[in-house]
Design an enzyme around this catalytic site. Sequence first.
Site, mmCIF file in Angstrom:
data_model
loop_
_atom_site.group_PDB
_atom_site.id
_atom_site.type_symbol
_atom_site.label_atom_id
_atom_site.label_comp_id
_atom_site.label_asym_id
_atom_site.label_seq_id
_atom_site.Cartn_x
_atom_site.Cartn_y
_atom_site.Cartn_z
ATOM 1 C CG ASP A 51 20.229 -9.781 13.339
ATOM 2 O OD1 ASP A 51 19.837 -8.855 13.830
ATOM 3 O OD2 ASP A 51 18.666 -10.924 12.568
ATOM 4 C CG HIS A 98 15.474 -9.505 13.693
ATOM 5 N ND1 HIS A 98 16.994 -9.037 13.441
ATOM 6 C CD2 HIS A 98 15.218 -8.251 13.148
ATOM 7 C CE1 HIS A 98 16.713 -7.450 12.840
ATOM 8 N NE2 HIS A 98 16.032 -6.767 13.002
HETATM 9 P P1 NAX Z 1 10.483 3.092 6.115
HETATM 10 O O1 NAX Z 1 9.342 3.623 7.009
HETATM 11 O O2 NAX Z 1 11.367 3.959 5.418
HETATM 12 O O3 NAX Z 1 9.126 3.080 4.715
HETATM 13 C C1 NAX Z 1 8.043 1.855 4.634
HETATM 14 C C2 NAX Z 1 7.254 1.698 4.181
HETATM 15 O O4 NAX Z 1 6.004 0.887 3.707
HETATM 16 C C3 NAX Z 1 7.029 3.128 3.659
HETATM 17 O O5 NAX Z 1 7.106 3.980 2.648
HETATM 18 C C4 NAX Z 1 5.297 2.844 4.399
HETATM 19 O O6 NAX Z 1 4.159 3.966 3.835
HETATM 20 C C5 NAX Z 1 5.656 1.681 3.450
HETATM 21 N N1 NAX Z 1 3.802 1.256 3.596
HETATM 22 C C6 NAX Z 1 3.217 1.183 5.288
HETATM 23 N N2 NAX Z 1 2.340 -0.050 5.142
HETATM 24 C C7 NAX Z 1 2.614 -0.472 4.019
HETATM 25 C C8 NAX Z 1 1.367 -1.194 3.234
HETATM 26 N N3 NAX Z 1 0.214 -1.641 4.516
HETATM 27 N N4 NAX Z 1 1.674 -1.836 2.275
HETATM 28 C C9 NAX Z 1 2.369 -1.408 1.749
HETATM 29 N N5 NAX Z 1 3.472 0.112 2.246
HETATM 30 C C10 NAX Z 1 3.810 0.040 3.522
HETATM 31 O O7 NAX Z 1 10.270 1.930 6.708
HETATM 32 P P2 NAX Z 1 12.112 1.024 6.340
HETATM 33 O O8 NAX Z 1 13.784 2.070 7.036
HETATM 34 O O9 NAX Z 1 12.117 0.955 5.078
HETATM 35 O O10 NAX Z 1 12.123 -0.189 7.753
HETATM 36 C C11 NAX Z 1 10.724 -1.292 6.560
HETATM 37 C C12 NAX Z 1 10.804 -2.251 7.555
HETATM 38 O O11 NAX Z 1 12.123 -3.031 7.836
HETATM 39 C C13 NAX Z 1 10.739 -1.488 9.144
HETATM 40 O O12 NAX Z 1 9.357 -2.471 9.874
HETATM 41 C C14 NAX Z 1 11.706 -1.746 10.302
HETATM 42 O O13 NAX Z 1 11.618 -1.874 11.251
HETATM 43 C C15 NAX Z 1 11.971 -3.254 9.425
HETATM 44 N N6 NAX Z 1 13.321 -3.700 9.812
HETATM 45 C C16 NAX Z 1 13.914 -4.972 9.507
HETATM 46 C C17 NAX Z 1 15.333 -5.436 9.410
HETATM 47 C C18 NAX Z 1 15.659 -6.792 9.440
HETATM 48 O O14 NAX Z 1 16.652 -6.964 9.863
HETATM 49 N N7 NAX Z 1 14.579 -7.458 9.558
HETATM 50 C C19 NAX Z 1 16.651 -4.737 9.831
HETATM 51 C C20 NAX Z 1 15.857 -3.061 9.082
HETATM 52 C C21 NAX Z 1 14.651 -2.818 9.135
HETATM 53 O O15 NAX Z 1 14.318 -1.863 11.013
#
Ligand code: NAX
Length: 326
Positions: free
Chosen positions: A159, A187
């Site tokens: 952000d 956020h």
């Molecule tokens: P993806 O779905 O591409 O990747 C997430 C990964 O986490 C998957 O490979 C899944 O298998 C794995 N996973 C799920 N449960 C798990 C667990 N218990 N232990 C270990 N791994 C696990 O998502 P991605 O685009 O990489 O985003 C990840 C997270 O970041 C999401 O929650 C997303 O909303 C968040 N974000 C946060 C942002 C921020 O500024 N704070 C911005 C970007 C993003 O939206």
Amino acid sequence: MKTPVVIAVAGAAGQISYSLLFRIVSGELFGLEQPIILRLLEITPSLEKLHGVVMELNDCAYPLLQKVIPTDDSRVAFKDADYVFLAGAKPRKMGMKRKDLLASNALIFAEQGKALNEVASRHVKVLVTGNPANTNALITQRNAPDLSPSCFAAMSMLDHNRAISQLAEKCGVRSKDIKNIIIWGNHSETQYPDLHHATVKGQNAFALVEDEWITEYFIPTVQHRGAAIIGARGLSSAASAANAAIDQMRAWTLGTQNNDWVSMAVFADGSYGIENGLFYSFPVRVSAEGEVTIVSDLQIDAFSLMRMQVSERELKEERMAVQHLL
Ligand code: NAX
């Protein structure tokens, strides 16, 4: 060469990690003299995909990468970890609000907090990216009572960078010319991007832009940027999120420079009237030893205070929804 640091990444086969991991081990995080041991956490069904990522990491033959340990066990992943990126959570889909994510993602962070409490370095820095990031940071911290609250932060650097980029574009300058932007709060779409203290090439930003641009364009654009990216790409921000995670962890470890600050969601200490113990984004300065201090004594006008309190209220509501995990 220095002693290797242990860096753990949860959600290591996800799209953020696909940008993050390669940049970490190329030296962008801590420089070209810092060897790295990577511990990568995924859920069992994604281990095969993670195996592919590990093959690619090996195929880069990075000089800094000493070892990669892929696992589906958080106690293996976080063992002796010095730095942890928690990006293992479901991302938001089109039309979904961050609050909808809360229920499904909260349990993950309770479990990971417990594992960190048991096995991580006592000086670990845990950066929570998985949404809703601030409340997930709270859940993680509360489940790790043997670690200091200062070991935890949620990411508001994306952000912060978005706000810099909007102001730089408006003023026709480069991002390096902008200083002292602030993101207050959650956020989420209640965050408050604040220009009152920002400077553009040393001049007060407020004197350079119209009030209407701030309220009608700047604030909503930064607040809704995540949704705009989902709308355009069909997927949530990934490369820019990985970039921000590197920026925030680097600033948190190596310090902030030139009297500038960064925005980080940290354990609130009562500053600016925000309730103690929430993970709330503040402007912070970081010493060269990695000690974080919330910037104090900034003048806050009534408009800003109202916006800051709206975001605080949302964080209290999110906390209520996960009370059973705290
Ligand atoms: P993806 O779905 O591409 O990747 C997430 C990964 O986490 C998957 O490979 C899944 O298998 C794995 N996973 C799920 N449960 C798990 C667990 N218990 N232990 C270990 N791994 C696990 O998502 P991605 O685009 O990489 O985003 C990840 C997270 O970041 C999401 O929650 C997303 O909303 C968040 N974000 C946060 C942002 C921020 O500024 N704070 C911005 C970007 C993003 O939206």
